[in-house]
Design an enzyme around this catalytic site. Structure first.
Site, PDB file in Angstrom:
ATOM      1  CB  CYS A 272      -0.951  -0.007   1.201  1.00 32.97           C
ATOM      2  SG  CYS A 272      -2.292  -1.210   1.058  1.00 32.97           S
ATOM      3  CB  ILE A 273       2.920   2.916   2.583  1.00 33.29           C
ATOM      4  CG1 ILE A 273       1.899   2.728   3.710  1.00 33.29           C
ATOM      5  CG2 ILE A 273       3.607   4.266   2.742  1.00 33.29           C
ATOM      6  CD1 ILE A 273       2.508   2.721   5.084  1.00 33.29           C
TER       7      ILE A 273
END
Length: 435
Positions: A272-273
């Protein structure tokens, strides 16, 4: 709508999950634990066989929970997408990676939607949980699903509800993490909210559209990306100034308001990040808008593996050694502590940099026996022994696993480069250098 809501409330609805990975399998288990007959759709036969045998392969799923829901017939897995015809609600939990040009690859989402179309029926709910750019649900999924001849908001219901899985989090799991839901129409939102309210124990927050929910998820992770970029940049500056950035952060944490601690490291990891800001930057170009702050943080974070390699080179130089030919042991290749997930791991990016300049690399990770990532494929050391530690020129800590004896590491290592401050409680620090 009322018919589907009634089935959800009395738990006669059959639920489906497409994609049984780090997001999909925990969700499928929670659906089954809530009393719904649940069918998981997966393209890897090995995973299907394991699930149907009650064997777990995801760290955040409790083995006994999986065994119970499989044993009582509430959860099964299949390769046969035709079974969608028997499903009332299906959640799409497939990967949304970046391609080689750092652009969103939503081919898996598109294929999942297309696979549903031949088996769609009235009073069906489809929810996309895969992280993506704002507009995906309405601009991509809705036209594909309406090609079935059914009308969204009347014949079937469509919503976006972002996954919020945090692998290894001991407090927040799928069941007790609040949900955000945005439907294409008010009816779509209402049905999707009913689904999640009957699965999880946390609050379900409604938003006005899928776009808001899609942007919300990107905001969550972009917020973290930018703040990590800030602290990584300050870590580089602090090193030049002879200041311990970890001590600085601990001091700042004493303020009871207005500060949230983020920590530097060898880069970003996970699905994600490191990826989500690229979705937004890509979509922003459609509006002739440049996300300058986001892009600046990504430049800093993407450079950290190279910066760590430079620091490794300098440490070895002080020991009168060249990185070319030096034996370097990495402690941890998982992207965060106490899990086995190495997707987008910054540790592996540092390893790749070191290998490219001639370093001889070994690694030990109690959670990752072996890995293959891009051009790098390795098998880890079985045990962290005195002989292993004394036999290398440098130990680099890239994942702060809590089940490693760092006093033992310090005692038997020549030099240690700690990029995670994992050794903060070790008293003898004569051979430890912090990021």
């Amino acid at each position: 709508m009322n018919r589907l809501k009634e089935k959800l409330l009395n738990k006669t609805a059959i639920l489906g999950v497409i994609g049984l990975g780090y997001v999909g399998l925990p969700l499928a288990v929670e659906k089954a634990k809530a009393g719904y007959k649940t069918i998981g759709f997966e393209r890897h036969q090995s995973k299907i066989d394991m699930i149907n045998a009650g064997k777990n392969y995801i760290g955040d799923v409790i083995k006994e929970d999986l065994e119970e829901v499989v044993g009582n017939g509430l959860l099964s897995a299949t390769l046969d997408i035709e079974e969608i015809k028997n499903v009332d609600c299906v959640c799409i939990c497939v990967p949304t990676p970046l391609d080689r040009y750092q652009q969103p690859d939503i081919s898996h989402v598109k294929k999942a939607a297309e696979s549903i179309v031949p088996y769609m029926h009235k009073d069906m709910l489809i929810v996309l949980e895969s992280t993506t750019y704002p507009g995906t649900t309405e601009e991509l999924l809705k036209p594909i699903l309406e090609s079935s001849g059914l009308k969204c908001g009347e014949d079937f219901f469509l919503a976006f509800s972002p996954e919020r899985v945090d692998p290894g989090n001991l407090t927040y799991k799928t069941r007790n993490t609040p949900k955000v839901v945005g439907g294409v129409t008010a009816a779509c939102t209402e049905v999707a909210v009913t689904l999640y309210q009957n699965i999880i124990v946390a609050p379900v927050h409604q938003v006005s559209s899928p776009k808001v929910a899609e942007m919300e998820k990107i905001l969550e992770n972009t917020y973290r990306n930018i703040n990590i970029g800030l602290v990584n940049e300050l870590a580089i500056l602090s090193n030049k100034m002879g200041i311990n950035i970890w001590e600085v952060i601990e001091a700042a944490k004493t303020k009871p308001f207005g500060f949230h601690a983020f920590y530097p490291g060898s880069g970003l990891g996970g699905h994600c990040i490191p990826l989500d800001p690229y979705y937004l930057s890509w979509k922003a170009r459609e509006f002739a808008f440049h996300t300058s702050m986001i892009e600046s943080s990504m430049v800093v974070n993407d450079r950290m593996p190279e910066y760590c390699t430079e620091r490794i080179t300098k440490i070895l130089n002080r020991e009168k050694k060249s990185i070319n030919g030096s034996k370097i042991l990495f402690l941890g290749v998982a992207y965060k502590q106490d899990i086995d997930d190495y997707r987008e791991s910054s540790a592996i990016k540092v390893i790749d940099h070191v290998l490219r300049v001639g370093g001889e690399v070994l690694y030990y990770d109690p959670y990752v026996e072996k890995f293959k990532d891009g051009n790098v494929e390795m098998i880890g050391e079985k045990d962290l022994t005195e002989e292993l530690l004394k036999g290398v020129d440098l130990v680099v800590i890239t994942t702060a696993h809590s089940n490693i004896n760092y006093d033992f590491v310090q005692k038997h290592s020549k030099v240690i480069f700690d990029t995670k401050n994992a050794m903060k409680h070790v008293e003898d620090r004569v051979n430890i250098e912090l990021l």
